[in-house]
Structures are given as C-alpha cells and as structure tokens.
Write a protein that holds these residues in place. Structure first.
Motif, PDB file in Angstrom:
ATOM      1  N   VAL A 125       0.832  -1.200   0.000  1.00  0.00           N
ATOM      2  CA  VAL A 125       0.000   0.000   0.000  1.00  0.00           C
ATOM      3  C   VAL A 125       0.870   1.255   0.000  1.00  0.00           C
ATOM      4  N   THR A 126       1.903   1.283   0.860  1.00  0.00           N
ATOM      5  CA  THR A 126       2.756   2.473   0.886  1.00  0.00           C
ATOM      6  C   THR A 126       3.488   2.633  -0.440  1.00  0.00           C
ATOM      7  N   MET A 127       3.948   1.487  -1.008  1.00  0.00           N
ATOM      8  CA  MET A 127       4.617   1.572  -2.304  1.00  0.00           C
ATOM      9  C   MET A 127       3.655   2.125  -3.348  1.00  0.00           C
ATOM     10  N   GLY A 128       2.380   1.671  -3.291  1.00  0.00           N
ATOM     11  CA  GLY A 128       1.376   2.186  -4.214  1.00  0.00           C
ATOM     12  C   GLY A 128       1.180   3.676  -4.043  1.00  0.00           C
ATOM     13  N   ILE A 129       1.144   4.142  -2.788  1.00  0.00           N
ATOM     14  CA  ILE A 129       0.971   5.571  -2.533  1.00  0.00           C
ATOM     15  C   ILE A 129       2.145   6.361  -3.114  1.00  0.00           C
ATOM     16  N   ILE A 130       3.364   5.844  -2.854  1.00  0.00           N
ATOM     17  CA  ILE A 130       4.546   6.550  -3.383  1.00  0.00           C
ATOM     18  C   ILE A 130       4.471   6.637  -4.900  1.00  0.00           C
ATOM     19  N   ARG A 131       4.161   5.474  -5.528  1.00  0.00           N
ATOM     20  CA  ARG A 131       4.131   5.448  -6.995  1.00  0.00           C
ATOM     21  C   ARG A 131       2.996   6.304  -7.535  1.00  0.00           C
ATOM     22  N   PHE A 132       1.898   6.374  -6.772  1.00  0.00           N
ATOM     23  CA  PHE A 132       0.733   7.119  -7.233  1.00  0.00           C
ATOM     24  C   PHE A 132       1.016   8.617  -7.195  1.00  0.00           C
ATOM     25  N   ILE A 133       1.615   9.094  -6.112  1.00  0.00           N
ATOM     26  CA  ILE A 133       1.832  10.533  -5.958  1.00  0.00           C
ATOM     27  C   ILE A 133       3.051  10.990  -6.752  1.00  0.00           C
ATOM     28  N   TRP A 134       4.143  10.241  -6.653  1.00  0.00           N
ATOM     29  CA  TRP A 134       5.387  10.697  -7.284  1.00  0.00           C
ATOM     30  C   TRP A 134       5.702   9.914  -8.558  1.00  0.00           C
ATOM     31  N   VAL A 135       4.789   9.063  -8.996  1.00  0.00           N
ATOM     32  CA  VAL A 135       4.996   8.189 -10.151  1.00  0.00           C
ATOM     33  C   VAL A 135       6.367   7.509 -10.028  1.00  0.00           C
ATOM     34  N   ASN A 136       7.254   7.663 -10.988  1.00  0.00           N
ATOM     35  CA  ASN A 136       8.576   7.055 -10.811  1.00  0.00           C
ATOM     36  C   ASN A 136       9.644   8.116 -10.630  1.00  0.00           C
ATOM     37  N   LYS A 137       9.192   9.299 -10.219  1.00  0.00           N
ATOM     38  CA  LYS A 137      10.125  10.416 -10.116  1.00  0.00           C
ATOM     39  C   LYS A 137      11.101  10.220  -8.964  1.00  0.00           C
ATOM     40  N   GLN A 138      12.306  10.735  -9.160  1.00  0.00           N
ATOM     41  CA  GLN A 138      13.220  10.852  -8.039  1.00  0.00           C
ATOM     42  C   GLN A 138      13.292  12.333  -7.721  1.00  0.00           C
ATOM     43  N   ILE A 139      13.165  12.702  -6.463  1.00  0.00           N
ATOM     44  CA  ILE A 139      13.206  14.133  -6.173  1.00  0.00           C
ATOM     45  C   ILE A 139      14.465  14.473  -5.388  1.00  0.00           C
ATOM     46  N   TYR A 140      15.078  15.568  -5.791  1.00  0.00           N
ATOM     47  CA  TYR A 140      16.356  15.974  -5.217  1.00  0.00           C
ATOM     48  C   TYR A 140      16.157  17.175  -4.302  1.00  0.00           C
ATOM     49  N   PRO A 141      16.785  17.162  -3.137  1.00  0.00           N
ATOM     50  CA  PRO A 141      16.609  18.275  -2.195  1.00  0.00           C
ATOM     51  C   PRO A 141      16.964  19.626  -2.808  1.00  0.00           C
ATOM     52  N   ASP A 142      18.080  19.700  -3.550  1.00  0.00           N
ATOM     53  CA  ASP A 142      18.509  21.009  -4.043  1.00  0.00           C
ATOM     54  C   ASP A 142      17.659  21.502  -5.211  1.00  0.00           C
ATOM     55  N   ILE A 143      16.852  20.620  -5.813  1.00  0.00           N
ATOM     56  CA  ILE A 143      15.954  21.080  -6.870  1.00  0.00           C
ATOM     57  C   ILE A 143      14.611  21.494  -6.276  1.00  0.00           C
ATOM     58  N   ILE A 144      14.216  20.803  -5.198  1.00  0.00           N
ATOM     59  CA  ILE A 144      12.945  21.093  -4.548  1.00  0.00           C
ATOM     60  C   ILE A 144      12.925  22.511  -3.990  1.00  0.00           C
ATOM     61  N   THR A 145      14.019  22.931  -3.387  1.00  0.00           N
ATOM     62  CA  THR A 145      13.999  24.215  -2.697  1.00  0.00           C
ATOM     63  C   THR A 145      15.276  25.010  -2.962  1.00  0.00           C
ATOM     64  N   ASP A 146      15.160  26.346  -2.862  1.00  0.00           N
ATOM     65  CA  ASP A 146      16.332  27.211  -3.009  1.00  0.00           C
ATOM     66  C   ASP A 146      16.976  27.492  -1.668  1.00  0.00           C
ATOM     67  N   ASP A 147      16.307  27.007  -0.608  1.00  0.00           N
ATOM     68  CA  ASP A 147      16.797  27.268   0.738  1.00  0.00           C
ATOM     69  C   ASP A 147      18.098  26.488   0.982  1.00  0.00           C
ATOM     70  N   VAL A 148      19.228  27.142   0.776  1.00  0.00           N
ATOM     71  CA  VAL A 148      20.521  26.453   0.834  1.00  0.00           C
ATOM     72  C   VAL A 148      20.772  25.876   2.217  1.00  0.00           C
TER      73      VAL A 148
END
Lengths: 355, 342
Positions: free
Chosen positions: B144-167
C-alpha cells in the motif's frame, strides 16, 4: 440498542454456522464470487478486455504464477511459509537455459527440476528436522539462491538463440485449441493433478492434518516430518517448473524474473482463503485467486492506469482480506464462550416485576 | 534421604548458559572474525584490515542497518517476527521529507516522523488488536505504501537542491549523514549507539520491557496477568517505525535523492542481524546489545570478504549459509536445553 446489535450478531453467527445458508456459502465461496464480479465488471467496462486475444494473453501470463501457486498452497496448508519460491523459479530457469547450450533441453530440464527439488529438500529438512522457523530458513535460502544465480550467470541475463529453440518457444505460445496454447494446457493439467492429489488422496489429507494440528496429526500416526518435507519439495519443484516453462517460452531468463512472483503468489493464496496458520484452503481457490488478480491487473492497464495503480490495488486487496480475516477471528474470539440467549434470559429476569 | 540433594539445578544452569549465549556469544563470534582478519592480514592475504580507518568504515557501513535492527528487535522480542514494511517506510519517509524541505528543515523532519509513526500505529493496531498475521499484514502495508509513493510521485526521483532554493535547509539535510562529530563519529553512528543504549535500557530496566518479554514469550499468560497485550504490541511497532524513520532520513540524506527504491532489502537484512544477535523468533528472548553484536558481525563479515576479493554474488551465498547455520545451532542448543524454539 445494545440488545438489537446483539440479536443481529447472533443472527449472523447462526447463519454462518448453518452450512447451507446464503451467508455461509458466500463466506466459503468468496473467491469464486470475487472472480465472477471482477470478470463481469472487466468484460462490461474495460475496453478490449473481452476478446480471444486478450483472454489468451491473460491465460499465458498467468500460467507461471499458477504453477508456482500450486506447490506454495500445499506449504501454506501445512502451516509453513516458503519465501524462496520466486528465487527458486529464477534459479531453475537460469540452470535450464545455461545447460541447454551444452546439453540440449532433453537433459537440462530434468537437471533444473532436480535442482529445484533439492532446494525444497534443503528447506524441508531444515524446517522439519532441525526445527528452524520456516520463515527464517527460506529467507536464508533466498539469499543463497540469489548468490548462486548471479554466480552462474556472472550477473547477466541468459538468452538463447537458434531455430530449434525458437521453434519450441513458438510451439509453447501458439494456441492449438481455441485460447489454449500448449503451455496453458500443461498448466491446466498440473492444476487438475494437484487438485486431485490434495483433495482426494490420503497424502492430501495429511497436509491438512499437519497444518491444522501437528501434535494431533503425529498422535494419529502421521509422519509429520515427512509430510512437511514433501510439502517443501513440491513447492520448490513446482516453482522450478513454472520458472523453466516461462523461460522456455521467452527463450530468455532475466535475473529478477521471479522476484514479483513471491508477493503475487503469497497475496493470491491468502486472498484465495488459505490460512497462514495452516489447515485451511485449497488448490483450486488459489488458482482462481491468481486468475482474479491477473484479470484485475490487466483491467487496470486497459483502463489506462499505470503500474502504480496496479501495485496500490493489489496492496489494498491483500490488506482488506487480511483485515477482514483478522476482524472475523477477533469477533469470534470475543464472542467465544458467550451465550447470547443466557444474556437475554437474564435481561428478561431483570425486567420481570419482583414478586 | 536428603531432599536438598535432589534439588533440580537445571534451571539455574540453563539460565546462565542462555545468558552467555545471547549476549557474550555473538561478541565471541565478532572477536573470532576480528582474529580471522588479523590472521589473514599477517599472512599477507589482505591489507589494511587493522587500521583505525577500516574499523571505522566497518561500523559506519552497518550503522544504518543497526538503527533499523534495534527498532525491529522490539517486534521480534514481542513475538511478531518482523516488519516487512520497513523498506517502503524508509522510502516514504525519505520522499516526504525531501518534498517538505521547501517549507524548511523542521517541517521536513516533523512530516517524516508523522508519516513514519502513522504507519507504525496502523501496523500496531491491526496486528496488536485484531491479531492479523504480522508478516502478511506488513507485506500488504508495504504494497500500500509503495502504491501511494508510486501514485503521488509516479517514478520520479526528487532531489533536495531542486525542490527548494533554501541552501541552509538543503545543507542541514545533507549533513544528517555527512556530519561528523570531532571529524570521526558520523551522526548515524551516534544515533545507533544512542538507540542501542536506550533500547537496552527500555528492554531490560523498565516495566514496559518486562511486560513486553512476557507478551513475547507467553501471550495468554501476559493477558491473564493483566498486561495490556494490545498496547504492548502496538508500542513495539511504533518503536520500530520510529527507528525506521530515523534510518529513512539518514539513507535519503546519504543518497541525496528521495525515491521509491530507497531502503530496499533492509527488512531481511535487519532480521538477519536480529536473529544472528541471539534474539529468537519465538519472542521474549535476547537483548539489544546482542542485536548490536549481530550487526557488527555482519559488518565484519562483509568487510573481510570484500578485502579478500570475494565477489558480491558469492558473498550472498556465504552470508545465507552462515545465517542458516547460526540459527540452526541456536535452535539446536535451545532444544537440547529443553527450551524448544518452535
């Protein structure tokens, strides 16, 4: 209100204990009902679901997991767990294809099946004789098989080429009867064989007895160790056969081909009504459950959803079934030893005016 | 006839022996591996084993595993085998924390712990109260958690430095894994040691630990003696979820990416560490110190095999064989002492 709820509860319980009532039948045959509902729903609403090509594809895709589920169900009926089925399938497939280059299918397939059986023997002896928890043993076997598979192949997938090889894989995949390629027919034969074996033979009954209560089974003169070992050998052998057939049809074996099967087969077997505690369940139910899951997956993809919805739905279904079973036994445990009619009498006595 | 002569001393003997087995035993094995390493080095087969850098590497490499194992040990101790949803909990808490980093470092941490503990509470209530099979339920939960992750973020990988400019926030997040106290002790290592001390204290010195022991070894007895078994089991799962979340943050900080595959394999590896550390799956036996020993043995084993040049694939075979052997010996010893482990 409390009494009304109690009466309702009592009615449900009576209906459930009466073997011929509708509710009891529904509970026992829930997997067939689920199958029917999914099939009807998908046929009516999913685009391009109900046609020969798609149904044939479903049958072909499902045959590997059906084969694996046959043996696994027996292990579950015995009250044990076999987590190594997926890796056993990969291991056997890799052996069969690697040896095919040197010996041909005639020798490589028996060797691969034998390797699978040996894995089962290893598991079974450790569980029955050394008495290690089957969950732990099979985790260990899983790790060992992973290493062995990678060592054999050097980390690459195995693929075959050549006219004879492709002729065999074509033969396995092309329907000879309507909707039934030889591989599916073979799977159906396996299903019939295992169903008859488990539900109509003394050996089959022994599995249920050992799973239901090991001590009672032992006291009744059953060699429980031998039964457990047999269950594990059958499980690994069928996993090997499933993996080999899949690899033969695609003329290739990837190193993670069996990894999805573990979760798939475990979910299906439980949804089919085989209890983790053992002594309950059946081959046909597991097979129907595997089919239902596959139809559901195909349906979600035909509706245009991606892989993520498929994972989510399969998790949700498994979670719901487990929750339902757990809740049912929780209710049962709560009401066990309670006698609703006694409470009613007490209430009546309390309500009666004192003389 | 003197009655005192017939006093049964078996209980005394087995107690001492099992204590030795469950705590010192695993450290004896660790010492054996250490000796093996020294021996191999003196024979010239491996280099740089007994250097402080290498020994530090060994503990560094297993610190994340240790964090997960300490928490999961509570579940094993309570007689509920393992938490197979640990890998997806790691992935989900990591991805949530990265996503929330845009609102600052604090909210990222809070969000991760809320999500992680929520999973723990759900697991605990369903398994503790409704008595669902722990393996199957946590398996379903991981789906279920894997499904939630895949559902919300599809197969994306998200990077901290791209998400925010807050160095500052990104730097803080990166430092969860990379910060080193006195340039030696990494933060996960400190976490692991703290958790081990806290875990050992909770398990052996508090009423909760004692009640968990009875819950694990004899559930019915625990229930009839007035212990709130359901609460005990739920708490065990929540503790496991807590340490898993800590590990999830550290792993995500290490890889600098929030993705669905973070933490894969940590469930089985943690079980291995726990069981090698002398905690039996039947529950109510073993200690957190033992689990630490198990984790260290795994680290030493991996290190020696890598230095010897054993391939990654062959390492799997050896690891699996040693795992089964240790558990087999453990089961056999307990059985010969009349304490059947089935």
């Amino acid at each position: 209100m409390q009494r009304l709820y109690g009466a309702w509860d009592e009615m449900i319980r009576k209906k459930l204990s009466d073997k011929n009532s509708l509710l009891s039948l529904g509970d026992r045959f829930r997997i067939y009902i689920l199958f029917g509902v999914i099939f009807l729903f998908m046929s009516l609403f999913a685009p391009r679901f109900f046609n020969t090509y798609n149904l044939t594809t479903i049958l072909r895709t499902v045959s590997m997991n059906v084969t694996i589920a046959l043996g696994f169900t027996i292990v579950m009926i015995c009250g044990e767990m076999d987590l190594s089925i997926g890796r056993t399938a990969t291991f056997a497939a890799v052996i069969a294809l690697t040896l095919q280059k040197h010996l041909g299918y005639g020798l490589s397939i028996p060797i691969a099946v034998l390797a699978g059986a040996l894995v089962g023997l290893f598991n079974g002896v450790l569980v029955a004789k050394v008495k290690i928890n089957s969950f732990i043993v099979t985790i260990g076997t899983m790790t060992i098989l992973q290493g062995a598979t990678y060592t054999i192949t050097g980390g690459n997938s195995v693929s075959l080429s050549g006219d004879t090889v492709f002729a065999i894989s074509d033969f396995l995949a092309k329907p000879i009867l309507p909707m039934l390629p030889p591989r599916v027919i073979l799977t159906i034969l396996f299903v019939i064989m295992f169903h008859l074996f488990v539900s109509n033979s003394q050996w089959g009954r022994n599995f249920y007895m050992v799973g239901g209560n090991r001590t009672t089974a032992w006291l009744a003169g059953i060699n429980t160790d031998r039964v457990t070992i047999t269950a594990f050998v059958l499980s690994s052998t069928m996993a090997a056969v499933g993996g080999i057939l899949f690899a033969m049809e695609s003329s290739a074996a990837t190193l993670n081909m069996g990894d999805n099967s573990l979760m798939y087969v475990v979910s299906a077997t439980i949804i089919g009504g085989t209890a983790m505690s053992g002594g309950k369940g059946g081959i046909l139910k597991s097979v129907i459950a595997v089919l239902s899951l596959e139809m559901l997956y195909t349906g979600t993809i035909l509706f245009g959803f991606g892989n993520e919805v498929k994972i989510f739905i399969s998790g949700l279904i498994l979670a719901l079934v487990v929750l339902y079973e757990a809740y049912a036994s929780y209710k049962h445990e709560k009401t066990i030893g309670q006698r609703a009619e006694l409470l009613d009498e007490l209430a009546q006595m309390a309500a009666r005016p004192k003389v | 006839m003197n009655v005192a002569q017939k006093v049964d001393t078996r209980a005394l003997r087995t107690n001492r022996f099992s204590k030795v087995l469950s705590t010192v035993g695993i450290y004896a094995i660790a010492a054996l591996f250490l000796l093996l390493g020294i021996l191999l080095q003196s024979m010239g087969l491996i280099n740089n084993f007994m250097t402080s850098q290498n020994l530090l590497n060994i503990v560094d490499a297993v610190s994340l595993l240790g964090i997960v194992a300490v928490g999961m040990a509570f579940i094993t101790y309570s007689g509920h085998y393992a938490d197979l949803s640990a890998p997806t909990t790691i992935a989900l808490t990591g991805i949530v924390s990265v996503e929330l980093l845009r609102y600052g470092f604090i909210s990222a941490m809070v969000g991760a712990f809320v999500v992680g503990l929520l999973i723990g509470v759900i697991n605990g209530v369903v398994i503790g109260k409704f008595k669902a099979n722990p393996i199957i339920w946590t398996l379903a939960m991981s789906y279920v958690t894997m499904g939630i992750i895949r559902f919300i973020w599809v197969n994306k990988q998200i990077y901290p430095d791209i998400i925010t400019d807050d160095v500052r926030a990104v730097m803080l997040f990166d430092n969860i894994y990379r910060f080193r106290l006195f340039n030696v002790l990494s933060l996960p290592l400190i976490f692991m040691l703290l958790l081990v001390v806290a875990g050992q204290f909770i398990l052996k010195r508090t009423p909760f630990g004692a009640q968990l022991k009875i819950t694990g070894s004899a559930k019915r007895t625990a229930k009839f003696s007035g212990i709130n078994v359901e609460l005990m089991v739920t708490l065990a799962f929540v503790i496991s979820a807590f340490t898993t979340t800590v590990a999830g943050l550290a792993i995500t900080s290490l890889s600098r990416v929030g993705a669905y595959y973070n933490g894969a394999g940590y469930d089985f590896r943690a079980v291995t560490a726990i069981v090698i550390g002398g905690m039996t799956l039947a529950g109510g036996r073993g200690s957190i110190i033992g689990v630490l020993g198990g984790t260290l043995v795994i680290g030493l084993m991996n290190n020696i095999m890598t230095l010897l040049g054993v391939g990654t694939f062959s390492q799997d075979i050896i690891r699996g064989a040693i795992f089964i052997m240790v558990v087999g010996i453990n089961a056999k010893t307990l059985r010969s002492m009349g304490r059947d482990d089935t």
